[in-house]
Scaffold this motif. Structure first.
Motif, PDB file in Angstrom:
ATOM      1  N   ARG A 539       0.110  -8.701  -5.263  1.00  0.00           N
ATOM      2  CA  ARG A 539       0.607  -7.810  -4.213  1.00  0.00           C
ATOM      3  C   ARG A 539       0.548  -8.482  -2.837  1.00  0.00           C
ATOM      4  NH1 ARG A 539       0.654  -1.515  -4.628  1.00  0.00           N
ATOM      5  NH2 ARG A 539       2.775  -1.912  -5.309  1.00  0.00           N
ATOM      6  N   GLU A 540      -0.473  -9.258  -2.604  1.00  0.00           N
ATOM      7  CA  GLU A 540      -0.661  -9.878  -1.285  1.00  0.00           C
ATOM      8  C   GLU A 540       0.528 -10.753  -0.894  1.00  0.00           C
ATOM      9  OE1 GLU A 540      -2.823  -7.982   0.523  1.00  0.00           O
ATOM     10  OE2 GLU A 540      -2.469  -9.771   1.751  1.00  0.00           O
ATOM     11  N   ARG A 543       3.615  -8.736  -0.340  1.00  0.00           N
ATOM     12  CA  ARG A 543       3.619  -8.038   0.936  1.00  0.00           C
ATOM     13  C   ARG A 543       4.065  -9.006   2.050  1.00  0.00           C
ATOM     14  NH1 ARG A 543       0.038  -6.417   4.593  1.00  0.00           N
ATOM     15  NH2 ARG A 543      -1.420  -7.993   3.880  1.00  0.00           N
ATOM     16  N   GLY A 544       3.510 -10.224   1.945  1.00  0.00           N
ATOM     17  CA  GLY A 544       3.885 -11.253   2.925  1.00  0.00           C
ATOM     18  C   GLY A 544       5.372 -11.556   2.854  1.00  0.00           C
ATOM     19  N   ASN A 546       7.743  -9.525   1.860  1.00  0.00           N
ATOM     20  CA  ASN A 546       8.443  -8.398   2.464  1.00  0.00           C
ATOM     21  C   ASN A 546       8.415  -8.478   3.986  1.00  0.00           C
ATOM     22  OD1 ASN A 546       9.599  -6.811   0.445  1.00  0.00           O
ATOM     23  ND2 ASN A 546       7.564  -6.092  -0.185  1.00  0.00           N
TER      24      ASN A 546
END
Lengths: 762, 132
Positions: A539-540, A543-544, A546
């Motif tokens: 997810r990390e 997220r970056g 995105n």
């Protein structure tokens, strides 16, 4: 030969075994008996014809010196102090000069406070042992060599009777072996060809009463010189007060009239029996018959007695060796079977494949492996009812082993269910997946050839029954039914070994399963923590990604070229898709990781919450939602809500109907034998959507397995049904798909283990 | 009360996060001064000089935990500035630990960038009122 003498002429069945046959008060007429008080050495008893031997009628109270030479008196005085029950030969003339019939042979023994001297005639056939005229030691040595040379029990039986016949010269010498229940059979015979064979004939237990057997153990030799001779009574110094003389060790003890009658019925004129005692037990007899009167000399009797004594250890050795050889063969077969079963990944397969060999280990016709709820039969076995009855009997048995060779007598009510089986040998293994092993033997309907009908004949008298011996010795055939071959001591030993081997195998297997389970749950937990960590860590960067796209789009606003705009949109969509997938994986990992909090709640309560999460509140107006009320559910509320959320989401998503219909409720378990057993509640979520082709119904539960293009049906993640399956499985239930009644899908699931299913022998 | 622009101290290791936070804060207060430390070790020992109006702390940092930094900061210094813990973690224990260590708010970082900007604006605006 078999019937022993009894002292009284009238006996009935109630006192038969208590006859004092050692106190007949008479002797056979071919010898002379003088008995002296052990303390005073004065005459107390004498055979009534003693005057014919002594020249004068003896008088009670006379001393040894009145009868014997000084040398003989000295020897008798010396042996009076010896142990009782030892018969001493007294060679040479011992009577005082003047006696009309100098006895050629004499013997004396001490028994029951009496010094008993017995005189007999000299040998009519010379000093040697006919027919080869060998001395006694050489004759015994020859016999011993023959015994030694016979390697099997049957060969030894034959050698024994041949050697005894050589020495004794009887017309017939038989080896008679006692069997279970006291009856016996002729197992060896040497007979003059003029007479028929008795080999293989059985004699009933009643032919040899109990006290005769005891006497055979005490005094190993007994001879009757002439069945038809009139016995000579014993006189005593004080007929009224002195006790009857105990003739247990006397060579001339008189024969009971019943035994005389028995022998006469058989046509026997003279007989001799030599006991075969093994470990203090009367194993059998060497029984000799002669069809004319026959007197054996002291030497020959002693030689025959020696042969009997010599035969005992040989019999023990040969029988043990035969049993040992058989046992060793069967034991190595057992080892082979167990080794093979242990090496199989599937215990049940191993037992199934090796059942025939395991049967052979116990010489059984069938075997049943009992489990808690059922049994695995191989070969000839009775019905399940009988198997369970035996198991119950076994449970009451402390030794964990129970056997019988007459099942029909043990379970008279189940005679119909035996299917020809008559014997069983059951061992308890006390494991849930193998509670017992039962070996079976079929009925061994065999013919027993009796030497005459084996029932006592009672002649009615005024006082009750007068027992008379059997009149007919014509062979009488009896068919034994309902019995199997007896389970031998070796069978029982091997059954115990089978039991121990199986218990060891089971416990090793249980330990193995426990280890695998540990490993599996560790792998499972590793997997779920991996899935959690992976999805969390994915997810990390996502997220970056995105964020970078967002910033890029801002910086490139407006897009310099339409192509660049397309690229940006593509990156955005792929990142979004990736985000959905990772989110799904994370939810799946969570569904599989946290501990379940069991609770009781209503189906409509949890289904409504789930529906609102998917369809908003109030529920979207284009959806007809039906939820069955009053259905209790037991499970983890949040997990079940997650499960229903996924199912409702799918029902809505893969749906082209104008009005979407979803119904949630329960169905009768009986309709779903494929997925659930009896007793489980089956929950159903049915829709009017696009349905799932039957061949794909299994695939949809795999994670990220999507049956449609990403753009279709609002782009599901492909995790929904995998999560649903996970939740159901964690509750111990099952989930499956059926096609709905009007083209849609029916998702069915249970939330509890199927109670009728067992994982047992695998 | 001075009229100098407000200062925001941000403890954040991710450059993209910091960029988005700056973007959101500058949308509220274009002249806002933003001081960043990318890890606890290069965070200032004292906030005497900076005098922040708002402190934003991330939790997962390269060499330390933002919550531990917060606890230490609240113990050793008399920093009265409001603190917002801004993290991707949805773990409830992080939230309660943050609040008990003296955070004024715990906010989960939204995944979508637009929502992210909105989140920063909404937790920052009360403390960055112009002239406040």
């Amino acid at each position: 030969m078999i019937r022993s003498d009894a002292s009284e002429s009238v006996v009935d069945t109630t006192n038969c075994d208590r006859e004092p046959i050692h106190l007949p008060g008479a002797i056979q007429p071919h010898g002379c008996l003088l008995a002296f008080s052990l303390k005073a050495r004065t005459l107390t008893h004498w055979s009534s014809h003693a005057d014919q031997w002594l020249g004068v009628a003896p008088r009670g109270g006379e001393s040894l010196a009145e009868f014997f030479t000084p040398t003989a008196v000295a020897r008798l005085t010396a042996l009076a102090d010896d142990r009782p029950g030892i018969v001493h030969p007294l060679g040479g003339p011992i009577l005082r000069t003047g006696a009309p019939r100098q006895a050629a042979d004499a013997a004396a023994h001490v028994w029951s406070d009496a010094l008993i001297v017995e005189l007999e005639e000299g040998p009519p056939d010379g000093r040697g042992l006919a027919p080869d005229n060998l001395s006694l030691p050489r004759r015994l040595s020859l016999a011993n060599q023959h015994f030694q040379a016979s390697s099997t029990p049957d060969g030894l039986y034959d050698a024994i009777v041949r050697e005894v016949r050589e020495i004794s010269g009887y017309d017939r010498v038989m080896l008679y072996r006692f069997l279970k229940g006291g009856h016996g059979a002729v197992v060896g015979e040497a007979v003059d060809p003029r007479f028929g064979s008795f080999l293989g004939l059985h004699y009933p237990a009643t032919d040899i009463p109990q006290q005769a057997r005891q006497l055979y153990v005490l005094n190993p030799i007994r001879s009757i010189a002439d069945v038809n001779a009139e016995p000579v009574v014993l006189r005593s110094v004080n007929p009224l007060s002195s006790p009857p003389l105990d003739l247990s060790f006397s060579a001339f003890r008189a024969v009971s009239p019943i035994h005389v009658e028995y022998l006469q019925n058989m046509g026997v004129a003279a007989s001799m029996s030599i006991s075969l005692v093994i470990d203090g037990e009367l194993w059998g007899l060497i029984a000799c018959h002669h069809y004319s009167p026959r007197v054996l000399t002291f030497d020959r009797r002693a030689a025959c007695e020696m042969l009997g004594t010599l035969a005992g250890p040989y019999l023990t050795t040969r029988l043990d060796s035969e049993a040992g050889k058989l046992q060793a063969t069967r034991r190595s077969l057992l080892t082979e079977v167990m080794h093979d079963v242990a090496s199989r990944p599937d215990f049940r397969d191993g037992l199934r494949d090796r059942a025939p060999q395991l049967r052979r280990v116990l010489d059984a016709d069938g075997v049943v492996f009992c489990r808690r709820h059922d049994s695995l039969p191989f070969g000839q076995t009775p019905s399940e009812t009988v198997v369970r009855a035996i198991e119950k009997r076994l449970a009451d048995h402390p030794d964990a082993v129970w056997s019988t060779d007459v099942l029909g007598e043990e379970f008279p009510d189940l005679a119909e269910d035996l299917s020809g089986v008559a014997g069983c040998l059951a061992v308890a293994t006390e494991a849930s997946d193998l509670s017992a092993v039962i070996f079976f033997r079929g009925e061994y309907a065999r013919e027993v050839r009796w030497a005459g009908e084996p029932t006592k004949v009672e002649t009615p008298t005024a006082e009750g029954g007068r027992l008379s011996p059997r009149h007919s010795f014509a062979e009488w055939r009896d068919t034994v039914r309902g019995q199997s071959i007896e389970w031998s001591a070796s069978d029982l030993v091997l059954a115990s070994e089978v039991r121990l081997a199986l218990i060891e195998l089971l416990s090793r297997r249980a330990a193995n399963i426990a280890r695998l389970n540990d490993e599996l749950s560790r792998i499972n937990s590793d997997l779920s923590s991996f899935a959690y960590a992976a999805s969390h860590d994915l997810r990390e960067p996502l997220r970056g990604l995105n964020q970078a796209i967002f910033l890029l789009r801002r910086e490139l606003h407006p897009a310099p070229t339409p192509q660049l705009e397309d690229r940006l949109v593509a990156i955005e969509q792929l990142a979004g898709r990736m985000d959905d997938l990772v989110g799904g994986l994370l939810r799946l990992a969570r569904a599989g990781s946290s501990d379940l909090q069991y609770d009781h709640f209503q189906l409509d309560e949890v289904a409504r919450e789930a529906a609102e999460m998917v369809l908003g509140r109030p529920i979207r107006s284009d959806v007809d939602l039906q939820i069955q009320e009053g259905v209790p559910v037991s499970g983890d509320f949040l997990c079940v809500r997650e499960l229903l959320t996924n199912l409702i989401d799918n029902a809505i998503k893969y749906n082209r109907s104008d009005r979407i219909a979803v119904s949630i409720g329960v169905e009768e378990a009986a309709n779903h034998s494929a997925g659930a057993g009896r007793g489980a509640m089956v929950f159903v979520v049915e829709d009017n959507g696009i349905g799932i082709a039957p061949e794909l119904q299994k695939d949809v539960f795999q994670i990220f397995r999507r049956l449609h293009l990403p753009g279709e049906f609002g782009g599901g993640t492909g995790a929904g049904l995998a999560i649903a399956k996970k939740v159901v499985e964690r509750h111990g239930g099952r989930i499956w798909i059926e096609s709905g009644s009007d083209g849609g899908s029916k998702l069915l699931f249970t939330l509890s283990p199927n109670p009728t299913e067992d994982e047992e022998i695998e | 009360m001075n009229n100098s622009p407000p200062t925001v101290f941000v403890l954040e290791d991710s450059d993209l996060d910091f960029e988005l936070q700056t973007l959101a804060i500058r949308e509220l207060v274009p002249e806002a001064r933003i001081v960043r430390a990318s890890d606890c070790c290069n965070a200032p020992k004292s906030f005497e000089e900076i005098q922040p109006s708002l402190i934003v702390i991330d939790v997962d940092l390269p060499s330390c935990n933002g919550l531990a930094f917060l606890e230490k900061m609240r113990k050793s210094q008399s920093v009265s500035a409001p603190v917002v813990v801004f993290s991707t973690s949805t773990d409830a224990s992080n939230e309660s630990r943050a609040l008990s260590a003296g955070a004024d708010q715990y906010c989960v970082k939204p995944v979508a960038a637009a929502a992210y900007l909105q989140a920063v604006r909404s937790f920052a605006s009360p403390y960055l009122a112009v002239g406040g």
